[in-house]
Design an enzyme around this catalytic site. Structure first.
Site, PDB file in Angstrom:
ATOM      1  N   CYS A   8       0.997  -1.359   0.172  1.00  0.00           N
ATOM      2  CA  CYS A   8       0.061  -0.084  -0.144  1.00  0.00           C
ATOM      3  C   CYS A   8       0.862   1.194   0.262  1.00  0.00           C
ATOM      4  O   CYS A   8       1.822   1.199   0.439  1.00  0.00           O
ATOM      5  CB  CYS A   8      -0.837  -0.022   1.301  1.00  0.00           C
ATOM      6  SG  CYS A   8      -2.254   1.234   1.085  1.00  0.00           S
ATOM      7  N   ASP A 130      -6.598  -3.074  11.353  1.00  0.00           N
ATOM      8  CA  ASP A 130      -5.520  -2.041  11.406  1.00  0.00           C
ATOM      9  C   ASP A 130      -5.201  -1.543  13.045  1.00  0.00           C
ATOM     10  O   ASP A 130      -6.053  -1.841  13.833  1.00  0.00           O
ATOM     11  CB  ASP A 130      -5.560  -1.183  10.741  1.00  0.00           C
ATOM     12  CG  ASP A 130      -4.360  -0.202  10.392  1.00  0.00           C
ATOM     13  OD1 ASP A 130      -3.178  -0.717  10.666  1.00  0.00           O
ATOM     14  OD2 ASP A 130      -4.303   0.594   9.416  1.00  0.00           O
TER      15      ASP A 130
END
Length: 212
Positions: A8, A130
């Protein structure tokens, strides 16, 4: 079952090419100006052209409006939308309007935080667990923080899921073995400085994942 990896926050052709060449299943393009990984639409357009058909392009957003989504989807040729700090109702509306898979980030610090994923059961296609960032942080992720992976042991997931938060080439093997993750997401863990991806770290991370 092979473990899939998303790299990412890519922003250069060299690092994107490294991710693709080493076996990334997805590449993430960030559209959030406060982030050091933020892309302009022109940058996204150029990077998207380099992504082969077998690798998915995922756009990363923080509670975006429709105008940003529409422009970013077109520029980045996005195939999935990753949402941070977005309410379930809004995620469902985006999913219905764009007709693209929706990933939602659930910030985790304690076991109680995992319950937040259930609210997205009919609004999203994947949960991204996360690490919760400190109160007042400008960024919802990409800060190298991790949570206690043992929290996921035995947890009943409302949706398919990915593991994120503080992963790097040195710990991703342990993270996968501890949680049973079949999908992982990395950003700052393959950087030499905030927003600056490192091709060698990308290669090492993906080697660790694909060797399992």
């Amino acid at each position: 079952m092979p473990v899939l990896a998303k790299i990412c926050g890519l922003s250069t052709p060299e690092t994107l090419d490294a991710a693709v060449a080493r076996g990334a299943a997805q590449v993430g393009f960030v559209f959030f100006p406060p982030s050091p990984r933020n892309l302009t639409f022109d940058q996204a357009r150029g990077l998207a052209e380099r992504v082969p058909g077998h690798v998915d392009r995922v756009g990363v957003f923080v509670d975006p409006d429709d105008a940003l989504l529409d422009t970013a989807v077109a520029a980045g040729r996005l195939e999935a939308i990753q949402l941070h700090k977005t309410a379930p109702q809004r995620a469902a509306a985006i999913r219905s309007r764009l007709r693209l898979p929706i990933w939602v980030a659930v910030a985790v610090k304690t076991a109680a935080d995992l319950a937040g994923a259930a609210a997205f059961a009919s609004a999203a296609d994947r949960v991204l667990y996360d690490a919760k960032t400190p109160e007042g942080s400008a960024l919802p992720g990409g800060m190298g923080l991790r949570f206690d992976w043992r929290l996921l042991q035995g947890h009943r997931h409302a949706l398919p899921w990915s593991l994120s938060g503080g992963l790097d080439p040195g710990n991703v093997d342990a993270a996968i073995r501890t949680t049973g993750a079949t999908s992982v997401d990395v950003s700052s863990g393959v950087e030499s400085a905030p927003g600056v991806k490192d091709v060698d770290k990308i290669a090492a991370f993906l080697k660790a994942v694909t060797s399992l």
